[in-house]
Design an enzyme around this catalytic site. Structure first.
Site, PDB file in Angstrom:
ATOM      1  N   LYS A  13       0.837  -1.220   0.000  1.00 50.65           N
ATOM      2  CA  LYS A  13       0.000   0.000   0.000  1.00 50.65           C
ATOM      3  C   LYS A  13       0.866   1.262   0.000  1.00 50.65           C
ATOM      4  O   LYS A  13       0.618   2.194  -0.750  1.00 50.65           O
ATOM      5  CB  LYS A  13      -0.920   0.036   1.239  1.00 50.65           C
ATOM      6  CG  LYS A  13      -1.816  -1.172   1.406  1.00 50.65           C
ATOM      7  CD  LYS A  13      -2.756  -1.031   2.597  1.00 50.65           C
ATOM      8  CE  LYS A  13      -2.085  -0.936   3.950  1.00 50.65           C
ATOM      9  NZ  LYS A  13      -1.342  -2.157   4.350  1.00 50.65           N
ATOM     10  N   ARG A  88      -9.254   1.382   9.154  1.00 53.08           N
ATOM     11  CA  ARG A  88      -8.946  -0.011   9.466  1.00 53.08           C
ATOM     12  C   ARG A  88     -10.099  -0.697  10.191  1.00 53.08           C
ATOM     13  O   ARG A  88      -9.999  -1.895  10.478  1.00 53.08           O
ATOM     14  CB  ARG A  88      -7.716  -0.078  10.371  1.00 53.08           C
ATOM     15  CG  ARG A  88      -6.414  -0.418   9.640  1.00 53.08           C
ATOM     16  CD  ARG A  88      -5.324  -0.326  10.660  1.00 53.08           C
ATOM     17  NE  ARG A  88      -4.140  -1.055  10.402  1.00 53.08           N
ATOM     18  CZ  ARG A  88      -3.008  -0.518   9.906  1.00 53.08           C
ATOM     19  NH1 ARG A  88      -2.975   0.717   9.505  1.00 53.08           N
ATOM     20  NH2 ARG A  88      -1.928  -1.261   9.797  1.00 53.08           N
ATOM     21  N   ARG A 127      11.625  -5.939   4.411  1.00 52.17           N
ATOM     22  CA  ARG A 127      11.511  -4.492   4.655  1.00 52.17           C
ATOM     23  C   ARG A 127      12.398  -4.079   5.829  1.00 52.17           C
ATOM     24  O   ARG A 127      13.086  -3.065   5.768  1.00 52.17           O
ATOM     25  CB  ARG A 127      10.039  -4.128   4.937  1.00 52.17           C
ATOM     26  CG  ARG A 127       9.828  -2.672   5.288  1.00 52.17           C
ATOM     27  CD  ARG A 127       8.405  -2.237   5.034  1.00 52.17           C
ATOM     28  NE  ARG A 127       7.488  -2.639   6.091  1.00 52.17           N
ATOM     29  CZ  ARG A 127       6.169  -2.494   6.029  1.00 52.17           C
ATOM     30  NH1 ARG A 127       5.614  -1.980   4.947  1.00 52.17           N
ATOM     31  NH2 ARG A 127       5.402  -2.875   7.022  1.00 52.17           N
ATOM     32  N   ARG A 139      11.378  -0.686  11.976  1.00 46.84           N
ATOM     33  CA  ARG A 139      10.126  -0.710  12.750  1.00 46.84           C
ATOM     34  C   ARG A 139      10.121  -1.884  13.709  1.00 46.84           C
ATOM     35  O   ARG A 139      10.397  -3.011  13.314  1.00 46.84           O
ATOM     36  CB  ARG A 139       8.940  -0.825  11.788  1.00 46.84           C
ATOM     37  CG  ARG A 139       8.665   0.452  11.058  1.00 46.84           C
ATOM     38  CD  ARG A 139       7.580   0.252  10.026  1.00 46.84           C
ATOM     39  NE  ARG A 139       6.364  -0.344  10.582  1.00 46.84           N
ATOM     40  CZ  ARG A 139       5.238  -0.454   9.912  1.00 46.84           C
ATOM     41  NH1 ARG A 139       5.151  -0.004   8.674  1.00 46.84           N
ATOM     42  NH2 ARG A 139       4.180  -1.005  10.474  1.00 46.84           N
ATOM     43  N   ARG A 150      -0.568  -8.575  13.706  1.00 48.42           N
ATOM     44  CA  ARG A 150      -1.061  -7.537  12.778  1.00 48.42           C
ATOM     45  C   ARG A 150      -1.982  -8.153  11.723  1.00 48.42           C
ATOM     46  O   ARG A 150      -3.007  -7.576  11.371  1.00 48.42           O
ATOM     47  CB  ARG A 150       0.129  -6.825  12.117  1.00 48.42           C
ATOM     48  CG  ARG A 150       0.897  -5.963  13.124  1.00 48.42           C
ATOM     49  CD  ARG A 150       2.268  -5.568  12.612  1.00 48.42           C
ATOM     50  NE  ARG A 150       2.211  -4.697  11.456  1.00 48.42           N
ATOM     51  CZ  ARG A 150       3.248  -4.502  10.625  1.00 48.42           C
ATOM     52  NH1 ARG A 150       4.391  -5.125  10.829  1.00 48.42           N
ATOM     53  NH2 ARG A 150       3.122  -3.684   9.615  1.00 48.42           N
TER      54      ARG A 150
HETATM   55  P1  AMP Z   1       1.051   0.625   9.447  1.00 49.51           P
HETATM   56  O1  AMP Z   1       2.246   1.500   9.240  1.00 49.51           O
HETATM   57  O2  AMP Z   1      -0.129   1.065   8.628  1.00 49.51           O
HETATM   58  O3  AMP Z   1       1.348  -0.849   9.286  1.00 49.51           O
HETATM   59  O4  AMP Z   1       0.595   0.826  10.979  1.00 49.51           O
HETATM   60  C1  AMP Z   1       1.446   0.474  12.038  1.00 49.51           C
HETATM   61  C2  AMP Z   1       0.655   0.388  13.323  1.00 49.51           C
HETATM   62  O5  AMP Z   1       0.081   1.663  13.618  1.00 49.51           O
HETATM   63  C3  AMP Z   1      -0.530  -0.567  13.298  1.00 49.51           C
HETATM   64  O6  AMP Z   1      -0.151  -1.917  13.576  1.00 49.51           O
HETATM   65  C4  AMP Z   1      -1.406   0.027  14.401  1.00 49.51           C
HETATM   66  O7  AMP Z   1      -0.904  -0.270  15.686  1.00 49.51           O
HETATM   67  C5  AMP Z   1      -1.224   1.510  14.170  1.00 49.51           C
HETATM   68  N1  AMP Z   1      -2.197   2.042  13.190  1.00 49.51           N
HETATM   69  C6  AMP Z   1      -1.927   2.586  11.969  1.00 49.51           C
HETATM   70  N2  AMP Z   1      -3.044   2.970  11.356  1.00 49.51           N
HETATM   71  C7  AMP Z   1      -4.069   2.651  12.200  1.00 49.51           C
HETATM   72  C8  AMP Z   1      -5.489   2.772  12.126  1.00 49.51           C
HETATM   73  N3  AMP Z   1      -6.084   3.295  11.051  1.00 49.51           N
HETATM   74  N4  AMP Z   1      -6.196   2.326  13.184  1.00 49.51           N
HETATM   75  C9  AMP Z   1      -5.625   1.807  14.280  1.00 49.51           C
HETATM   76  N5  AMP Z   1      -4.293   1.638  14.409  1.00 49.51           N
HETATM   77  C10 AMP Z   1      -3.517   2.061  13.380  1.00 49.51           C
END
Ligand code: AMP
Length: 197
Positions: A13, A88, A127, A139, A150
């Site tokens: 994404k 989400r 990654r 990360r 996740r």
């Molecule tokens: P990502 O970079 O999108 O994989 O997000 C990393 C982490 O941030 C996720 O595993 C959640 O803990 C938190 N996070 C990111 N976006 C959201 C969202 N829309 N709702 C809830 N938690 C989020």
């Protein structure tokens, strides 16, 4: 143009969102990036979110909806945006609809990345390795153990967005396992179909 990227972690994404930014002059709104910035800056939101993110769980709808509402109001987002990692949950999607309706705008398309989940963990591990090799921060949640959580969160809460957006006629499905350039091309076609409609 206002787009949503929908798919599990490691689906591509963020990569595709960056390409859309260059192509269409819109901004990428990644809630993951915004939350990581808040954690790094040690803000109140960052303090609340850190442990939840490290565990691979979802931050509360209230926090995430709040940061998106603020970000969407910035002048650079007026021209359009690509949401990456938001919404989400159904509650987040409903909050987004209400937020946009108030501004008299709407989402043009939701791009769903269809992926082979068994391959995603390798992408996440890669990654993390690539980030390390490039001297970038790795990360904490990009490791196989947290990844399982996740992915479970995605299945339990986020996958429901696919029928939600299909019922609104917005869903466009692309093959997220194809080479990057081919995924970009599928998205271009999907977006052009939308603007021609
Ligand atoms: P990502 O970079 O999108 O994989 O997000 C990393 C982490 O941030 C996720 O595993 C959640 O803990 C938190 N996070 C990111 N976006 C959201 C969202 N829309 N709702 C809830 N938690 C989020």
């Amino acid at each position: 143009m206002r787009l949503i990227m929908l798919g599990p972690p490691g689906a591509g994404k963020g990569t595709q969102a960056q390409i859309l930014v260059d192509r269409y002059g819109i901004v990428q709104l990644s809630t993951g990036d915004m939350l990581r910035a808040a954690v790094a800056a040690g803000t109140e939101i960052g303090k609340k979110a850190k442990a939840v993110m490290d565990a691979g769980e979802l931050v509360s709808d209230e926090i995430v909806v709040g940061i998106v509402a603020d970000r969407i109001d910035q002048p650079d987002a007026r021209n359009g945006f690509v949401l990456d990692g938001f919404p989400r949950t159904i509650a987040q999607a409903e909050a987004l609809e209400a937020m946009l309706a108030e501004k008299g705008v709407a989402i043009d398309a939701v791009i769903e990345f269809q992926v082979d989940e068994s391959k995603l963990v390798d992408r996440i591990v890669k990654r993390a390795k690539d980030a390390e090799a490039a001297g970038q921060p790795v990360r904490k949640d990009d490791n196989p153990d947290v990844f399982v959580k996740r992915l479970a969160e995605f299945r339990a809460l986020t996958a429901a967005l696919s029928p939600f957006y299909r019922s609104r006629g917005l869903l466009k499905v692309v093959d997220g396992m194809a080479p990057i350039g081919d995924v970009t091309e599928s998205i271009r076609r999907a977006v052009e179909e939308t603007s021609a409609a």
